[in-house]
Scaffold this motif. Structure first.
Motif, short mmCIF file in Angstrom:
data_model
loop_
_atom_site.label_atom_id
_atom_site.label_comp_id
_atom_site.label_asym_id
_atom_site.label_seq_id
_atom_site.Cartn_x
_atom_site.Cartn_y
_atom_site.Cartn_z
N GLN A 90 -21.52 110.67 37.84
CA GLN A 90 -21.39 109.80 36.66
C GLN A 90 -22.37 108.62 36.74
O GLN A 90 -23.03 108.28 35.76
N GLN A 131 -19.85 103.94 39.24
CA GLN A 131 -20.36 103.65 37.90
C GLN A 131 -21.47 102.63 37.93
O GLN A 131 -21.52 101.80 38.84
N LYS A 163 -23.00 100.00 35.01
CA LYS A 163 -22.82 99.56 33.62
C LYS A 163 -23.79 98.45 33.29
O LYS A 163 -23.87 97.46 34.03
#
Lengths: 232, 232
Positions: B164, B228, B230
């Motif tokens: 991801q 992750q 971001k």
């Protein structure tokens, strides 16, 4: 941004002429006395774990001179220039110097916290701005290179003390036991201006001041001969 | 004694948490932009002769906090204290820091003189007080010792980037080609607080900010897993 000295150094170097080009070239010893605001022995807790310290200080004898984009570089013979940020010149914006020194003991003496240091290249009375431990894992930069390194090697001259100077030195050594070592290590590096270094015979009498003594010397066949030692 | 910044740094480190303990531990790149007063390319003349520079800077995010005689030492697990002058803590009188960085190129860009540097451990926007060449003959102190050196070695963890996070990273790398290298080198050192370092399984989600990205990770079997990425 205001900066306050945390202490002041006591050093045998009373004038700029005799000061080695970098720390640890002469075995000069001295101590830092903390100012009243920082006079707390706890500030040094654990410092005995480190053999060396960085001392940040103010080039206080230049502070009124301002700065220029380029400076004459002693390592380039004094004629060529380097950018001020490509040099360790004392004439620089903010006038902050840094020296790595051998750590000595710390203690309270007459109510004042002091730290002994060795390998000094600081003028007596220099304001100290910070003390930090030297961290080999961070500060030893093995891969670092310096193209000027071979350009102007630091001289390593013979030093001879004349009979006349010897008598005064013996007497002075009763007060300053390290004076002979200091004289020899300072003179070995030939404190004459860089452009004089090629003169192996230089009858001019030069003078350096160490502690409260004027030391006179001249150069003969590449050897620095100490002729006199005079209490100032 | 007044001090004026000579420039400001642009760095991928936007918060203190991610910053390595010392310079050159992560391969972070950035540049120093000189202020108007010092905006003269000649200040760097000859700097190409030196591979590394010392950068003196202000710990500007601490400057309002004052100082204490002792500080908690991350290298001692965060519980024991060291004297402020026996530490490289950012909380110190005068708040001056020093880092040795790899020198990059210098040039004029949009009328502003800039110097590229690598191996940063400086927060974005840090005021720079001085730049000096690293001189191996003076600054490499082979004989220096540090008793704490074996006490708390810097972690060298495995870092894994999840599927991801990979997609976002690939996209972000178009703007910041060094982002993956930076993430890995920062996380290898385990930016968790020192007392968490003994936890090899730590499901708590941590966040570090690099450039304009929040990077989330947790620790599983001693490996830091990036979950992750971001954009902030």
């Amino acid at each position: 941004m205001p900066i306050t000295p945390i202490g002041f150094i006591t050093s045998p170097f009373k004038q700029k002429f005799a000061i080695p080009r970098q720390p640890n070239l002469a075995k000069a010893k001295g101590h830092i006395t903390l100012t009243e605001q920082f006079n707390d022995i706890r500030v040094f807790k654990g410092l005995e774990g480190f053999s060396h310290v960085w001392v940040l200080f103010q080039f206080h004898k230049n502070s009124d001179k301002g700065w220029k984009p380029t400076v004459k570089a002693p390592r380039l013979g004094g004629n060529e220039t380097l950018g001020v940020f490509a040099s360790r010149s004392t004439h620089r914006p903010n006038g902050i110097g840094m020296s790595v020194l051998k750590r000595g003991g710390y203690y309270k003496h007459n109510g004042l916290v002091q730290l002994e240091v060795e390998g000094l290249d600081l003028l007596d009375g220099t304001p100290i701005l910070d003390i930090k431990p030297y961290l080999p894992y961070a500060d030893i930069c093995e891969s670092a290179t310096d193209k000027l390194d071979d350009y102007a090697p630091i001289p390593n001259r013979q030093v001879v003390i004349s009979e006349q100077a010897r008598a005064s030195l013996t007497k002075a050594s009763m007060t300053h036991s390290d004076l002979e070592t200091l004289i020899v290590s300072v003179l070995q590096q030939d404190p004459r201006p860089a452009y004089k270094h090629k003169l192996d015979d230089d009858p001019k009498e030069y003078r350096v001041m160490l502690y409260a003594y004027d030391i006179y010397f001249y150069v003969q066949q590449g050897t620095l001969v100490v002729t006199q030692l005079k209490a100032v």
